[in-house]
Design an enzyme around this catalytic site. Sequence first.
Site, PDB file in Angstrom:
ATOM      1  N   ARG A  98       0.855  -1.200   0.000  1.00  0.00           N
ATOM      2  CA  ARG A  98       0.000   0.000   0.000  1.00  0.00           C
ATOM      3  C   ARG A  98       0.880   1.235   0.000  1.00  0.00           C
ATOM      4  O   ARG A  98       1.726   1.422   0.860  1.00  0.00           O
ATOM      5  CB  ARG A  98      -0.904  -0.004   1.230  1.00  0.00           C
ATOM      6  N   ARG A 107      -5.020   1.169  -4.826  1.00  0.00           N
ATOM      7  CA  ARG A 107      -4.328   0.574  -3.692  1.00  0.00           C
ATOM      8  C   ARG A 107      -4.364  -0.938  -3.766  1.00  0.00           C
ATOM      9  O   ARG A 107      -5.335  -1.517  -4.241  1.00  0.00           O
ATOM     10  CB  ARG A 107      -4.925   1.049  -2.381  1.00  0.00           C
ATOM     11  N   ASP A 110      -6.184  -1.789   1.493  1.00  0.00           N
ATOM     12  CA  ASP A 110      -6.499  -0.713   2.431  1.00  0.00           C
ATOM     13  C   ASP A 110      -7.364  -1.306   3.535  1.00  0.00           C
ATOM     14  O   ASP A 110      -8.319  -2.024   3.247  1.00  0.00           O
ATOM     15  CB  ASP A 110      -7.246   0.393   1.699  1.00  0.00           C
ATOM     16  N   ASP A 112      -9.337  -0.073   7.111  1.00  0.00           N
ATOM     17  CA  ASP A 112      -9.752   1.061   7.931  1.00  0.00           C
ATOM     18  C   ASP A 112     -10.659   0.593   9.059  1.00  0.00           C
ATOM     19  O   ASP A 112     -11.465  -0.323   8.871  1.00  0.00           O
ATOM     20  CB  ASP A 112     -10.549   2.075   7.092  1.00  0.00           C
TER      21      ASP A 112
END
Length: 178
Positions: A98, A107, A110, A112
């Site tokens: 990344r 990407r 990822d 989150d």
Amino acid sequence: MPLPHLPRRTHEELLMETAYIALGSNLENPRHQLALGVAALARLPHTRLTAQSSLYRSAPVGYVSQPDFVNAIAAITTDLAPRALLDELLAIGREHGRVREVPNGPRTLDLDIALYGERVINEPGLTVPHPRMAQRAFVIVPLAEIAPDVPVPGQGRVRDLLRGVDAASVTRLKALAA
């Protein structure tokens, strides 16, 4: 009539928090990247993977001159503090190539923090619930698949937020043969 004996929760179990992790990829075999990401979540210290959604294809948001994304949500229980969890997620992303060159850009992987229990966190580099998650079908649709009754602080339950997104903008992908 005596109450049945219920097992006592250990100190570690009392400290565990449920978090929902949004995963996304649009480079280098995105389905494989998400599988690697989920496996890495399962190996985090003091963390247990408890559920994962199906994979969903979605168009890019913001920077649109890039391939479609594959997204998913994973549920974990962890005693990692939110910042420590974020640090682990960023490290996983870096391990998988990344690079943060373009905001909302392509990407490999990822990860989150979408939700961390019912906490609201506003710190530099860490905002929970994840900003704009309630408007993003690629987060709400997979989250509704595995946790429709979970509250999003200040916004309502996931099942209610589902009515506010364009669920047709994401496509559930068929599972790959094992």
